[in-house]
Design a protein around this motif. Sequence first.
Motif, short mmCIF file in Angstrom:
data_model
loop_
_atom_site.label_atom_id
_atom_site.label_comp_id
_atom_site.label_asym_id
_atom_site.label_seq_id
_atom_site.Cartn_x
_atom_site.Cartn_y
_atom_site.Cartn_z
N GLN A 16 0.83 -1.22 0.00
CA GLN A 16 0.00 0.00 0.00
C GLN A 16 0.86 1.27 0.00
O GLN A 16 0.58 2.26 0.68
CB GLN A 16 -0.96 -0.01 1.20
N ALA A 17 1.93 1.22 -0.82
CA ALA A 17 2.87 2.33 -0.85
C ALA A 17 2.31 3.56 -1.55
O ALA A 17 2.91 4.64 -1.50
CB ALA A 17 4.17 1.89 -1.53
N GLN A 18 1.16 3.42 -2.20
CA GLN A 18 0.51 4.58 -2.79
C GLN A 18 -0.02 5.53 -1.71
O GLN A 18 -0.33 6.69 -2.00
CB GLN A 18 -0.64 4.15 -3.72
N PHE A 19 -0.09 5.04 -0.46
CA PHE A 19 -0.62 5.88 0.63
C PHE A 19 0.29 5.93 1.84
O PHE A 19 0.45 7.00 2.44
CB PHE A 19 -2.00 5.36 1.07
N GLY A 20 0.90 4.81 2.22
CA GLY A 20 1.55 4.73 3.52
C GLY A 20 2.77 5.60 3.73
O GLY A 20 2.81 6.42 4.66
N PRO A 21 3.82 5.48 2.92
CA PRO A 21 5.08 6.16 3.23
C PRO A 21 4.92 7.69 3.27
O PRO A 21 4.19 8.28 2.47
CB PRO A 21 5.99 5.74 2.07
N ILE A 22 5.62 8.30 4.20
CA ILE A 22 5.61 9.74 4.40
C ILE A 22 6.93 10.29 3.89
O ILE A 22 8.00 9.95 4.42
CB ILE A 22 5.44 10.09 5.89
N THR A 23 6.89 11.12 2.87
CA THR A 23 8.12 11.71 2.32
C THR A 23 8.60 12.83 3.24
O THR A 23 7.82 13.69 3.67
CB THR A 23 7.86 12.26 0.91
N VAL A 24 9.90 12.80 3.56
CA VAL A 24 10.48 13.81 4.44
C VAL A 24 11.68 14.44 3.74
O VAL A 24 12.30 13.83 2.86
CB VAL A 24 10.89 13.21 5.80
N PRO A 25 12.05 15.66 4.12
CA PRO A 25 13.14 16.35 3.43
C PRO A 25 14.50 15.76 3.75
O PRO A 25 14.72 15.19 4.83
CB PRO A 25 13.02 17.79 3.93
N ASP A 26 15.41 15.92 2.81
CA ASP A 26 16.80 15.55 3.05
C ASP A 26 17.45 16.56 3.97
O ASP A 26 16.99 17.70 4.11
CB ASP A 26 17.58 15.51 1.71
N GLY A 27 18.54 16.15 4.62
CA GLY A 27 19.31 17.09 5.43
C GLY A 27 19.34 16.76 6.90
O GLY A 27 20.36 16.30 7.42
N PRO A 28 18.20 16.94 7.62
CA PRO A 28 18.21 16.66 9.06
C PRO A 28 18.50 15.19 9.33
O PRO A 28 18.24 14.33 8.49
CB PRO A 28 16.80 17.04 9.50
N PRO A 29 19.02 14.88 10.52
CA PRO A 29 19.29 13.47 10.86
C PRO A 29 18.02 12.66 10.89
O PRO A 29 16.92 13.19 11.08
CB PRO A 29 19.95 13.56 12.24
N ASP A 30 18.17 11.34 10.73
CA ASP A 30 17.00 10.45 10.74
C ASP A 30 16.13 10.64 11.97
O ASP A 30 14.90 10.56 11.89
CB ASP A 30 17.46 8.98 10.67
N GLU A 31 16.77 10.87 13.13
CA GLU A 31 16.00 10.95 14.37
C GLU A 31 15.03 12.12 14.38
O GLU A 31 14.09 12.14 15.19
CB GLU A 31 16.94 11.04 15.58
N GLY A 57 14.13 24.84 15.64
CA GLY A 57 14.18 24.21 16.95
C GLY A 57 13.70 22.77 16.92
O GLY A 57 13.50 22.17 15.86
N ASP A 58 13.50 22.24 18.11
CA ASP A 58 13.06 20.85 18.27
C ASP A 58 12.10 20.81 19.45
O ASP A 58 12.44 20.32 20.52
CB ASP A 58 14.28 19.95 18.50
N PRO A 59 10.89 21.38 19.27
CA PRO A 59 10.01 21.58 20.42
C PRO A 59 9.59 20.31 21.14
O PRO A 59 9.25 20.36 22.33
CB PRO A 59 8.79 22.30 19.82
N LEU A 60 9.60 19.16 20.45
CA LEU A 60 9.23 17.90 21.10
C LEU A 60 10.46 17.09 21.54
O LEU A 60 10.31 16.01 22.10
CB LEU A 60 8.36 17.05 20.17
#
Length: 394
Positions: A140-155, A355-358
């Motif tokens: 169900q990859a047409q919906f599930g994966p969330i694309t995130v920007p390059d650059g920041p660490p994985d965490e 920042g990293d508020p959470l």
Amino acid sequence: MKAVTWQGKRNVQVSEVADPRIVEPTDAVIRVTSTGVCGSDLHLYEVLGAFLDPGDVLGHEPMGIVEEVGSAVDGLAVGDRVVVPFNISCGHCFYCDQRLYSQCETTQVREHGKGGALFGYTKLYGQVPGGQAERLRVPQAQFGPITVPDGPPDERFLYLSDVVPTAWQAVEYAGIPAGGSVTVLGLGPIGQMCARIARHRGARTVIGVDLVDERLAMAKRYGVDTLDLRQHKHVADRIRDRTDGRGTDSVIDAVGMEAHGAPVTGMAQQLATLLPGPVSAKVTEKAAVDRLSALYLAIDAVRRGGTISLSGVYGGMVDPMPMLTLFDKQVQVRMGQANVRAWVDEIMPLLTGDGDPLGVEDLATHQLPLSEAPHAYDIFQKKRDGAIKIVLKP
């Protein structure tokens, strides 16, 4: 490829398994760059082995880089950086239209009468190979994966797979009034994030309860009023002392089925795991009893007319519940698997902004290579070496 596989009670191994491939046109394959070890994984490690087979690949908190995309997958391309939610959901069925993605009708495991399939989580939820591996097939990859920007660490983004949306939903379900109060029972990864999110969303009083020094110390760093379970015999009384004698407006139970303080039930859980596989599965499905000390504390500590939110996993079928107390106190209870995709739009600005508020980059206490997964499970289950959250790096 190498993957973390279940081999028996308290026995996980890094094994060589077949590389994933595109099976359905709605599949994708990702190269995993980071993958979390979750408290829910410890239920598999300890008490839910009857629903696993030796060699099952574990893990449901992965992110990585897209390597292959099925012909029916739009909006995802080779090279994209993605986080994969633990729910496997189609995005267009009756329940997905209601944003109840954990109940997806397309992936429901009807054989066992369960909701939508999950990565790396037993026959009850589809026995889908998990993400503690070098690569992962994503249905169900047409919906599930969330694309995130390059650059920041994985965490910065990894916890979109489970921890942050689960905690966000727990706080949402808790219904904390503006400027109100909440008790968080259990300060593991979910509890830590529940406490931070509750404060971020305006709770004036956040009380955290645990019995592990490192967890209590981490919560204190984020302004949580902590109670050490080892030092207070009547924790609910201490909570009432801090809330004008009433108890908190809301309580979040982030502990679940393996709570401390229930020795008889704990023994029953352990005895069930010693039965032959099919018998153990039947006993667990039809007659299991959870360790309910955290839930009983939640019922005691919440004020009259308050709300209890359950995010800790429970699996019992004959749990004794204090219905008189719940009714008399007019308590509301909400619960369920997190509907990850329902909360992403609200959470993402907190991860991509300044920042990293959470404090997402301050949650993992250990980053270990995939090869050290057996050690990771051992110290996490035993609460040793300050292990609060472990991230594996394939």
